[in-house]
Design a protein around this motif. Structure first.
Motif, PDB file in Angstrom:
ATOM      1  N   PRO A 140     -19.790 -14.499   7.507  1.00  0.00           N
ATOM      2  CA  PRO A 140     -20.643 -14.108   6.383  1.00  0.00           C
ATOM      3  C   PRO A 140     -21.493 -15.227   5.819  1.00  0.00           C
ATOM      4  O   PRO A 140     -22.289 -14.987   4.918  1.00  0.00           O
ATOM      5  CB  PRO A 140     -19.632 -13.607   5.336  1.00  0.00           C
ATOM      6  CG  PRO A 140     -18.379 -14.341   5.658  1.00  0.00           C
ATOM      7  CD  PRO A 140     -18.368 -14.479   7.154  1.00  0.00           C
ATOM      8  N   ASN A 141     -21.347 -16.446   6.313  1.00  0.00           N
ATOM      9  CA  ASN A 141     -22.166 -17.561   5.822  1.00  0.00           C
ATOM     10  C   ASN A 141     -22.679 -18.405   6.984  1.00  0.00           C
ATOM     11  O   ASN A 141     -22.715 -19.631   6.901  1.00  0.00           O
ATOM     12  CB  ASN A 141     -21.348 -18.427   4.855  1.00  0.00           C
ATOM     13  CG  ASN A 141     -20.995 -17.695   3.577  1.00  0.00           C
ATOM     14  OD1 ASN A 141     -21.858 -17.418   2.761  1.00  0.00           O
ATOM     15  ND2 ASN A 141     -19.728 -17.357   3.418  1.00  0.00           N
ATOM     16  N   ASN A 159     -25.885 -11.335   6.678  1.00  0.00           N
ATOM     17  CA  ASN A 159     -24.911 -12.404   6.848  1.00  0.00           C
ATOM     18  C   ASN A 159     -25.499 -13.785   7.077  1.00  0.00           C
ATOM     19  O   ASN A 159     -24.821 -14.780   6.837  1.00  0.00           O
ATOM     20  CB  ASN A 159     -23.978 -12.078   8.021  1.00  0.00           C
ATOM     21  CG  ASN A 159     -22.761 -11.298   7.572  1.00  0.00           C
ATOM     22  OD1 ASN A 159     -22.703 -10.844   6.436  1.00  0.00           O
ATOM     23  ND2 ASN A 159     -21.805 -11.125   8.448  1.00  0.00           N
ATOM     24  N   ARG A 198     -14.068  -6.521   4.282  1.00  0.00           N
ATOM     25  CA  ARG A 198     -14.613  -7.147   5.491  1.00  0.00           C
ATOM     26  C   ARG A 198     -15.927  -6.483   5.845  1.00  0.00           C
ATOM     27  O   ARG A 198     -16.009  -5.594   6.678  1.00  0.00           O
ATOM     28  CB  ARG A 198     -13.628  -7.012   6.642  1.00  0.00           C
ATOM     29  CG  ARG A 198     -12.341  -7.791   6.432  1.00  0.00           C
ATOM     30  CD  ARG A 198     -11.387  -7.602   7.578  1.00  0.00           C
ATOM     31  NE  ARG A 198     -10.137  -8.320   7.364  1.00  0.00           N
ATOM     32  CZ  ARG A 198      -9.105  -8.263   8.186  1.00  0.00           C
ATOM     33  NH1 ARG A 198      -9.168  -7.528   9.267  1.00  0.00           N
ATOM     34  NH2 ARG A 198      -8.008  -8.941   7.917  1.00  0.00           N
ATOM     35  N   ASN A 199     -16.941  -6.902   5.176  1.00  0.00           N
ATOM     36  CA  ASN A 199     -18.250  -6.305   5.367  1.00  0.00           C
ATOM     37  C   ASN A 199     -19.271  -7.417   5.378  1.00  0.00           C
ATOM     38  O   ASN A 199     -18.939  -8.585   5.211  1.00  0.00           O
ATOM     39  CB  ASN A 199     -18.539  -5.306   4.240  1.00  0.00           C
ATOM     40  CG  ASN A 199     -19.460  -4.189   4.658  1.00  0.00           C
ATOM     41  OD1 ASN A 199     -20.385  -4.407   5.414  1.00  0.00           O
ATOM     42  ND2 ASN A 199     -19.193  -2.989   4.169  1.00  0.00           N
ATOM     43  N   GLU A 200     -20.528  -7.052   5.541  1.00  0.00           N
ATOM     44  CA  GLU A 200     -21.581  -8.061   5.549  1.00  0.00           C
ATOM     45  C   GLU A 200     -21.662  -8.769   4.207  1.00  0.00           C
ATOM     46  O   GLU A 200     -21.364  -8.204   3.159  1.00  0.00           O
ATOM     47  CB  GLU A 200     -22.936  -7.402   5.847  1.00  0.00           C
ATOM     48  CG  GLU A 200     -23.113  -6.987   7.282  1.00  0.00           C
ATOM     49  CD  GLU A 200     -24.546  -6.580   7.537  1.00  0.00           C
ATOM     50  OE1 GLU A 200     -25.453  -7.221   6.989  1.00  0.00           O
ATOM     51  OE2 GLU A 200     -24.759  -5.629   8.283  1.00  0.00           O
ATOM     52  N   ARG A 201     -22.080 -10.028   4.247  1.00  0.00           N
ATOM     53  CA  ARG A 201     -22.325 -10.771   3.016  1.00  0.00           C
ATOM     54  C   ARG A 201     -23.320  -9.982   2.168  1.00  0.00           C
ATOM     55  O   ARG A 201     -24.354  -9.521   2.664  1.00  0.00           O
ATOM     56  CB  ARG A 201     -22.919 -12.148   3.352  1.00  0.00           C
ATOM     57  CG  ARG A 201     -23.026 -13.078   2.164  1.00  0.00           C
ATOM     58  CD  ARG A 201     -23.369 -14.461   2.669  1.00  0.00           C
ATOM     59  NE  ARG A 201     -24.688 -14.481   3.269  1.00  0.00           N
ATOM     60  CZ  ARG A 201     -25.801 -14.851   2.614  1.00  0.00           C
ATOM     61  NH1 ARG A 201     -25.734 -15.205   1.359  1.00  0.00           N
ATOM     62  NH2 ARG A 201     -26.959 -14.869   3.219  1.00  0.00           N
TER      63      ARG A 201
END
Length: 339
Positions: A140-141, A159, A198-201
């Motif tokens: 995500p980063n 992300n 638990r998903n996209e940023r």
């Protein structure tokens, strides 16, 4: 303003086709006209777009060069999995749009052993590949360090932390607003949401914030009902206890595994409780936000090729986010409670 062949044609009072032929010294155009066109092109600062020339050459030669190949940059091996995944659908949409626009799309995976950004950059530069579409990374980063000034680049999803480039993603706010407005119109009064962490940023926090805001706005709920779940397999008991306590009349879930829990705790779907799926693998029978990853992939290709045609390279000073809206489908897991 960028000077194009159409700009030259308008200035000279001739057709754009005649300008194109003159610049290529075609014998069908008189020598005097060719000289006049070239002089005007020099005066106005016209510069040919190498990508257009490459596409034309590819069509004429019946082959495809590296200049008209785009890189699809991934950070995991999902594309090679036998299990259908949302990442494969992103790629499918990107691949089909690239083909339709006259480009090839080739995957480069940073998860490969002995492969990194420096090697990737050398390969792309040596082959003349100028367009890069970055697939949604699992990190995500994620930050990808390259000399981006050589490339037209765009990304899929939220992300990617660096570079901050034009990107295409689902329209989280509008999709959620449309869904909740439909539920209210159908008579539902106590919506609850089960969202996966638990998903996209940004995607998770967007859904959460949007749901809470609209629950207050549309239903006047002082405390919106949201359960944030890390793992569907280990948290089933907690989710069922929460549902028993909250007693919603419609449940919105990003995990299809919880549909059975909804029925176990709250009764038959849709007779006793409504159910909406907001994950990509939703059953076509269920009410759902009908997200189509292929469309997002195609829009990503459009963002890359638009930069190539404009001769733009590098990280933009202002990144554009193109949001792809998804229709809401009522499905058989909802029923109308009020006229």
């Amino acid at each position: 303003m960028r000077v194009t062949q159409r700009t030259l044609a308008a200035k000279l009072g001739i057709s754009a086709n005649a300008v194109s032929l003159a610049l290529r010294n075609h014998p069908s155009i008189s020598e005097a006209t060719r000289a006049r066109v070239k002089a005007m092109a020099e005066e106005m600062g016209y510069r040919p777009n190498p990508l257009v020339a490459a596409l034309t050459a590819d069509r004429n030669n019946g082959r495809r060069s590296d200049v008209t190949t785009l890189a699809y940059l991934t950070t995991c091996h999902h594309l090679r999995s036998d299990i259908k995944s949302i990442r494969q659908l992103f790629y499918k949409g990107a691949f089909e749009r690239a083909e339709a626009c006259g480009f090839a799309l080739q995957e480069f995976c940073l998860a490969e052993a002995d492969f990194n950004e420096a090697i990737l950059q050398r390969i792309l530069l040596s082959r003349g590949i100028q367009g890069v579409l970055i697939a949604p990374p699992s990190d995500p980063n994620l930050s990808i360090q390259m000399d981006w000034e050589y490339f037209a680049v765009a990304a899929l999803g939220h992300n990617l932390a660096h570079p901050r480039v034009h990107h295409a993603a689902a329209a989280a706010y509008q999709d959620t607003f449309n869904m909740l407005s439909e539920l209210k119109a159908m008579g539902y009064q106590r919506p609850a949401a089960i969202l996966g962490r638990r998903n996209e940023r940004n995607q998770h926090s967007q859904r959460w914030a949007i749901f809470e805001h609209l629950s207050r706005q549309l239903w006047g709920l002082s405390q919106p009902y949201v359960f944030v779940c890390d793992d569907a397999l280990t948290e089933r008991t907690q989710v069922e206890a929460w549902l028993r306590d909250v007693q919603p009349d419609v449940v919105i879930s990003s995990y299809h595994q919880f549909k059975a829990s909804v029925a176990t705790v709250l009764g038959e779907v849709p007779a006793d409780v409504g159910y909406v799926a907001i994950e990509n693998s939703a059953s076509e029978e269920d009410a759902r936000i009908d997200f189509v990853p292929e469309t997002v992939g195609a829009v990503g290709i459009d963002l890359v090729t638009a930069q190539l045609y404009r001769n733009e390279r590098g990280i933009p000073s202002v990144a554009k986010a193109v949001q792809v809206e998804s229709p809401f489908v009522r499905g058989s897991s909802l029923r109308v409670l009020t006229p």
